[in-house]
Design an enzyme around this catalytic site. Structure first.
Site, PDB file in Angstrom:
ATOM      1  N   ASP A 150       0.886  -1.259   0.303  1.00 51.16           N
ATOM      2  CA  ASP A 150      -0.412   0.254   0.525  1.00 51.16           C
ATOM      3  C   ASP A 150       0.848   0.798  -0.359  1.00 51.16           C
ATOM      4  OD1 ASP A 150      -2.637   1.818   1.083  1.00 51.16           O
ATOM      5  OD2 ASP A 150      -3.105  -0.228   0.774  1.00 51.16           O
ATOM      6  N   HIS A 155      -3.618   6.051   3.680  1.00 56.62           N
ATOM      7  CA  HIS A 155      -4.110   4.734   3.332  1.00 56.62           C
ATOM      8  C   HIS A 155      -3.512   3.727   3.639  1.00 56.62           C
ATOM      9  CE1 HIS A 155      -6.245   1.484   0.374  1.00 56.62           C
ATOM     10  NE2 HIS A 155      -6.969   2.630   0.166  1.00 56.62           N
ATOM     11  N   ASN A 174     -14.428  -0.223  -6.218  1.00 54.86           N
ATOM     12  CA  ASN A 174     -15.943   0.508  -5.778  1.00 54.86           C
ATOM     13  C   ASN A 174     -16.706   1.119  -6.921  1.00 54.86           C
ATOM     14  OD1 ASN A 174     -14.901   0.711  -3.026  1.00 54.86           O
ATOM     15  ND2 ASN A 174     -13.668   2.096  -3.929  1.00 54.86           N
ATOM     16  N   SER A 222     -11.635  -1.160   0.021  1.00 53.25           N
ATOM     17  CA  SER A 222      -9.712  -1.496   0.747  1.00 53.25           C
ATOM     18  C   SER A 222      -9.864  -1.458   2.082  1.00 53.25           C
ATOM     19  CB  SER A 222      -9.453   0.600   0.119  1.00 53.25           C
ATOM     20  OG  SER A 222      -9.087   0.558  -0.284  1.00 53.25           O
TER      21      SER A 222
END
Length: 413
Positions: free
Chosen positions: A160, A192, A283, A358
């Site tokens: 990430d 994130h 998404n 996520s």
């Protein structure tokens, strides 16, 4: 279970990255290629230098264990050189080095329910906000699973944007760090990765912050997204190879990219080494496949809400999405320094919520780690089977996802 601290409350719609969608009514944008570089794999590496010289190119760095190389090319000529190289019989494949982005659609609804939800409401004194509990069965029964195991040091790689060094609820759980992103340091200045890592393994029972789904797990923090939340398929492939080499039992990828043969090779190599791979389904609110989630050797994870319904933003499709997990209003760790997602979306230092697949993916990754811990001699295939076969068959199973909403307690027993 620790108290959750919320310093502020906001309802902000977030859109970042090429393959992500902010929410209902917002169309996704096409993934982008990394500028000035492509990925090339030769059938015979002895021919590589000669073929590349024909195009005034030179061989670049290898990509993990895939056998391919990143080749630097003049900006603007990526597509033409890919086409030319692909016609050469000495080239197995030439492809773009796709831009990788985090798959978060971040819409703030102040409810915490993912790990344990008894249906109650409570007042958050930090923000003077009354928080409704929702449906009791919408959680993944993590607290019940902890009576069997909390993870016992199982290594989970979080590929990430890095993990913040200044959040004491998650930083001590990081046992190794590496930076494949091109950023100056491996600090998480985007936010994130810290949020995702906290969902996996934030410390529990220390009276502050949040608890991870697998609080006994440790984290390998592979920074594959830079400080703007952008990376490449080659950086992700390098991160996968690094995670495998350093003992990861589970790899979480809350990121999205277009299909890449090089990335799929890295995925398959990791699976062959006994690793469980988990990724966010995206998404888009549609059935469009994103990668790495759509690869067969990856568990693709959709998002549910606190009523056990599909999150409105979640990508879906039982033909390729395997399982679901809570992805709306998931509390977790954030950096205690200025970070991009905090600036863009009024997120608090330390702790706040995130929304998106996520957030769902690391819940499943952590459940896989718990299953590894509770089943001595388990293989990646048996752990994946345990996680998928024990999922609760909520509404939408067989339509939105194949197996149901993950249940950590059942998976470990």
């Amino acid at each position: 279970m620790k108290k959750v601290v919320i310093a502020s409350v906001a309802a902000v719609l977030l859109s970042f990255g090429a393959v992500t969608v902010a929410g209902p009514g917002n169309a996704s944008t096409e993934p982008q290629q990394a500028t000035g570089q492509i990925i090339v794999k030769f059938r015979d590496n002895g021919a590589a230098a000669g073929v590349l010289r024909q195009h005034s190119l030179s061989e670049g760095a290898g990509v993990g264990s895939t056998g391919a190389h990143v080749v630097k090319v003049p900006a603007g000529q990526e597509s033409s050189l890919i086409e030319a190289l692909s016609r050469n019989p000495a080239v197995e494949y030439a492809e773009p080095d796709e831009v990788v982005t985090a798959t978060t659609s971040d819409q703030y609804f102040p409810r915490q329910y993912a790990l344990q939800n008894t249906g109650q409401s409570f007042t958050n004194t930090a923000s003077t906000l009354t928080v409704a509990g929702g449906t009791a069965d919408a959680d993944v029964d993590a607290v019940e699973a902890w009576s069997v195991t909390t993870g016992n040091g199982v290594k989970v790689a979080v590929l990430d944007s890095g993990v913040a060094t200044d959040n004491a609820d998650i930083s001590p759980k990081v046992v190794l760090r590496a930076n494949f992103s091109g950023a100056a340091t491996n600090e998480d200045n985007y936010g994130h990765g810290t949020h995702v890592a906290g969902i996996v393994a934030a410390s529990s029972n220390n009276t502050v912050g949040v608890a991870g789904t697998c609080p006994g797990c440790t984290i390998l923090a592979g920074k594959v997204l830079n400080d703007s939340g952008v990376g490449s398929s080659s950086s992700l492939a390098n991160g996968i190879n690094w995670a495998v080499a350093n003992g990861a039992k589970v790899i979480n990828m809350s990121i999205g990219v277009r299909a890449s043969r090089n990335l799929e090779t890295a995925i398959n190599n990791a699976w062959s080494k006994g690793v469980v791979l988990v990724a966010a389904a995206g998404n888009g609110g549609n059935q469009t496949k994103i990668y790495p989630a759509a690869y067969p050797n990856v568990i693709a994870v959709a998002a549910t809400d606190n009523k056990d319904a599909k999150a409105s933003f979640s990508t879906y499709g039982a033909s390729w999405v395997d399982i679901a997990a809570p992805g709306v209003n998931v509390y977790s760790t954030f950096p205690n320094h200025t970070f991009v997602l905090g600036t863009q979306n009024s997120r608090s230092f330390g702790y706040d919520v995130g929304n998106g697949t996520s957030m769902s993916s690391p819940i499943v990754a952590a459940t896989a780690a718990l299953a590894f811990s509770s089943h001595p001699g388990a293989t990646n295939a048996s752990v994946r089977a345990s996680v998928e076969s024990t999922a609760d068959k909520i509404s939408g199973t067989g339509t939105f996802w194949a197996y149901g909403r993950v249940n950590a307690d059942k998976a470990v027993r």
